[in-house]
Design a protein around this motif. Structure first.
Motif: not given
Length: 116
Positions: A34-40, A46-52, A95-100
């Motif tokens: 899962m990922m957290w992105y942000r947009q100013a 931009e990608l902020v953080a990701s976790i397996v 934003y949170c994000n997932v790539l299925l």
């Protein structure tokens, strides 16, 4: 139906903290990174953080390293972003994000404003 619902944003003073949450549904949460992105304003997302998937490893953008911590609770299908020592430049929609397998999904975003 995949759903990602962020919460926890708000207005905070510089140096303050916020904890964002993202509740996921519609897929087998524990199998995916899962990922957290942000947009100013006026900037690209931009990608902020990701976790397996099992939470054992995470990575961060240089701009937030040491200040932000991503975590997840697979029993609750939720990821978190603990944000400490916030700076005005952290102001953005998060934003949170997932790539299925064949598609990526986004939540609706939560606004974070860092201002005195």
């Amino acid at each position: 139906q995949v759903q990602l619902v962020e919460s926890g944003g708000g207005l905070v003073q510089p140096g303050g903290s916020l904890r964002l949450s993202c509740a996921a549904s519609g897929f087998t949460f524990s199998l995916y990174a899962m990922m957290w992105y942000r947009q100013a304003p006026g900037k690209e997302r931009e990608l902020v953080a990701s976790i397996v998937s099992d939470g054992d490893s995470a990575s961060y953008a240089d701009s937030v390293q040491g200040r932000f911590t991503i975590s997840r609770d697979n029993a609750k299908n939720t990821i978190y972003l603990q944000m400490n020592n916030l700076k005005p430049e952290d102001t953005a929609v998060y934003y949170c994000n997932v790539l299925l397998v064949f598609r990526e999904y986004w939540g609706q975003g939560t606004h974070v404003t860092v201002s005195s």
